[in-house]
Design a protein around this motif. Structure first.
Motif, PDB file in Angstrom:
ATOM      1  N   CYS A 158      38.120  42.961  35.705  1.00 23.78           N
ATOM      2  CA  CYS A 158      39.583  42.862  35.761  1.00 23.78           C
ATOM      3  C   CYS A 158      40.026  41.406  35.593  1.00 23.78           C
ATOM      4  O   CYS A 158      40.899  41.096  34.774  1.00 23.78           O
ATOM      5  CB  CYS A 158      40.076  43.427  37.107  1.00 23.78           C
ATOM      6  N   SER A 159      39.411  40.511  36.350  1.00 20.95           N
ATOM      7  CA  SER A 159      39.800  39.092  36.281  1.00 20.95           C
ATOM      8  C   SER A 159      39.465  38.495  34.920  1.00 20.95           C
ATOM      9  O   SER A 159      40.258  37.734  34.358  1.00 20.95           O
ATOM     10  CB  SER A 159      39.073  38.303  37.369  1.00 20.95           C
ATOM     11  N   THR A 179      44.763  48.050  35.329  1.00 14.67           N
ATOM     12  CA  THR A 179      43.689  48.336  36.281  1.00 14.67           C
ATOM     13  C   THR A 179      42.392  48.606  35.532  1.00 14.67           C
ATOM     14  O   THR A 179      42.405  48.983  34.361  1.00 14.67           O
ATOM     15  CB  THR A 179      43.993  49.561  37.176  1.00 14.67           C
ATOM     16  N   LYS A 233      42.835  45.951  40.399  1.00 20.60           N
ATOM     17  CA  LYS A 233      44.148  45.892  39.748  1.00 20.60           C
ATOM     18  C   LYS A 233      44.603  44.451  39.571  1.00 20.60           C
ATOM     19  O   LYS A 233      44.439  43.623  40.482  1.00 20.60           O
ATOM     20  CB  LYS A 233      45.161  46.655  40.604  1.00 20.60           C
ATOM     21  N   PHE A 234      45.183  44.194  38.417  1.00 17.41           N
ATOM     22  CA  PHE A 234      45.815  42.892  38.159  1.00 17.41           C
ATOM     23  C   PHE A 234      47.215  42.921  38.781  1.00 17.41           C
ATOM     24  O   PHE A 234      48.016  43.807  38.478  1.00 17.41           O
ATOM     25  CB  PHE A 234      45.907  42.650  36.650  1.00 17.41           C
ATOM     26  N   CYS A 254      43.501  39.432  40.180  1.00 16.23           N
ATOM     27  CA  CYS A 254      43.037  40.797  40.455  1.00 16.23           C
ATOM     28  C   CYS A 254      42.522  40.946  41.887  1.00 16.23           C
ATOM     29  O   CYS A 254      42.144  39.973  42.532  1.00 16.23           O
ATOM     30  CB  CYS A 254      41.901  41.160  39.505  1.00 16.23           C
TER      31      CYS A 254
END
Lengths: 335, 91
Positions: free
Chosen positions: B31-32, B65, B78-79, B86
């Motif tokens: 995510c990140s 996400t 999730k961002f 995230c």
């Protein structure tokens, strides 16, 4: 835009002219490490800069544990603002530490990685008993400070050095307690990033809203350079003393309990190690100090040379030699 | 082989839900890498994968996400915003 591109090409050419050996080492295709971006600054200007693996100058990169040196800088700012002191007990601002034995842990103990709290700082090579893995991804990810505070005190606070990512996250909880949630929420931006003109920052928090000071700051190389400049300038920025006057000296003074690492207040140094009588980086200047992170993230501040080096990487398969980089930095360029 | 050793060690030394570390770390770091750093899917996949494999993952671009599963566990990250990046958001 054309001008920017031209400058970038020019910079790379300068790099190849002056730092060809350093460049060849950092971007060695046959090596197990992987350099994503690099820059070298000298006395006011960038003299070598290069990006690879899809990165460009505007993209932030994860600092991993190099985040810790910036996290400690937040404590410095709060000290300058008279919000807390080095000798304050951490429990004053973070109630879970108000218990027998833990109640003597001071803010300085946490900065010096000397709290005495039980910890195991291992990564992928020993995941199942690693407190870092457990804190970031398992039992502790929702509340990292609470995870750390729940550990046993196994050494008298201040008497034993052990590098612990948990201690930095405790510091962040202490900071939140001292500042209050409202001021804390954007404190890195209002008190550090915005004054320094840092625009690329992302700093991830756990579910309690606590900054993951141990691991999760993202910056571009040029913005990370500014943190190095702030320390090179002894905590002053554009003529204003931003950090306490003696902060850089304190940060780079070995922790009293550290015997086999040259480590100060969330910065690594190159002082002679008491145990071996040797410096960690034989080719580096004696006064250099470093912010280092997992998978090869690095910031070298070299006061005598007026140089700052930033390198981001993804060294998952093998590590790069910091000492070799120092050797090549020292032999490259006009100096 | 390495995977088997780690899994066996987990069963001996760890708790039963330890393998969720695999999908938790993958979703968070993917995510990140994808939404904060802005790297390519391929770079982020290689980057987020640790010593153990995951069975599947999905990028939900609209909700920003990432979901993934492995060893019987599922995870979600999730961002939230440019500043906050995230976070693991498992239910």
């Amino acid at each position: 835009m054309k001008k920017i591109l031209f400058c970038l090409v020019l910079l790379t050419q300068t790099a190849l002219a002056n730092f060809s050996e350093l460049d060849a080492y950092l971007f060695d295709q046959s090596a197990k490490y992987q350099t994503d971006s690099v820059l070298l600054w000298e006395d006011g200007k960038i003299i070598y800069e290069k990006y690879a693996h899809g990165f460009n100058p505007d993209q932030p990169h994860l600092l991993w544990s190099a985040t810790k040196s910036v996290a400690a800088t937040l404590i410095a700012l709060a000290i300058k603002d008279n919000q807390l002191n080095l000798t304050d007990k951490a429990g004053k601002f973070y109630p879970p530490l108000r218990r027998a034995q833990a109640d003597t842990i001071s803010i300085q103990h946490l900065l010096n990685m000397s709290s005495g709290l039980e910890w195991k700082e291992t990564y992928e090579n020993d995941p199942w008993t690693s407190d870092v893995i457990s804190m970031l991804y398992w039992k502790g990810y929702q509340d990292m400070a609470a995870y750390t505070a729940s550990k046993k005190v196994v050494h008298a606070p201040g008497s034993f050095f052990y590098y612990s990512s948990g201690e930095t996250n405790l510091l962040m909880a202490v900071l939140q307690g001292a500042l209050g949630a409202d001021l804390y929420k954007r404190y890195p931006w209002t008190h550090l990033f915005e004054p320094l003109g840092i625009k690329s920052a992302t700093w991830e928090k756990d579910s309690t809203g606590n900054f993951v000071g141990s691991s999760y700051l993202y910056l571009t190389p040029r913005d990370f350079l500014k943190i190095g400049q702030l320390y090179l300038q002894n905590g002053a920025w554009e003529g204003k003393q931003v950090l306490p006057k003696d902060w850089v000296k304190f940060s780079t003074t070995p922790a009293a309990a550290a015997q086999d690492e040259s480590y100060g207040a969330h910065w690594y140094m190159n002082t002679i190690l008491p145990k071996t009588g040797q410096r960690p980086y034989p080719h580096a200047p004696e006064d250099v100090f470093l912010a280092l992170g997992h998978h090869g993230q690095m910031l070298f501040v070299m006061p005598s040379q007026k140089r700052i080096f930033v390198r981001f990487g993804a060294d998952k398969k093998g590590s790069i030699s910091h000492d070799m980089i120092f050797k090549l930095i020292m032999s490259g360029g006009a100096k | 082989m390495k995977e088997k050793i780690i899994l066996l060690s987990t069963l001996i030394f760890g708790s039963c839900d330890f393998p969720q570390v695999v999908s938790n770390s993958f979703t968070k770091e993917f995510c990140s890498c994808y939404f904060v750093v802005g790297q390519s899917e391929k770079y982020c996949y290689d980057y987020a994968l640790q010593s153990l494999q995951i069975s599947s993952y999905e990028i939900h671009r609209e909700s920003k996400t990432i979901t993934a599963s492995g060893y019987g566990f599922s995870s979600e990250a999730k961002f939230l915003s440019k500043e906050e990046g995230c976070r693991i958001t498992n239910l």
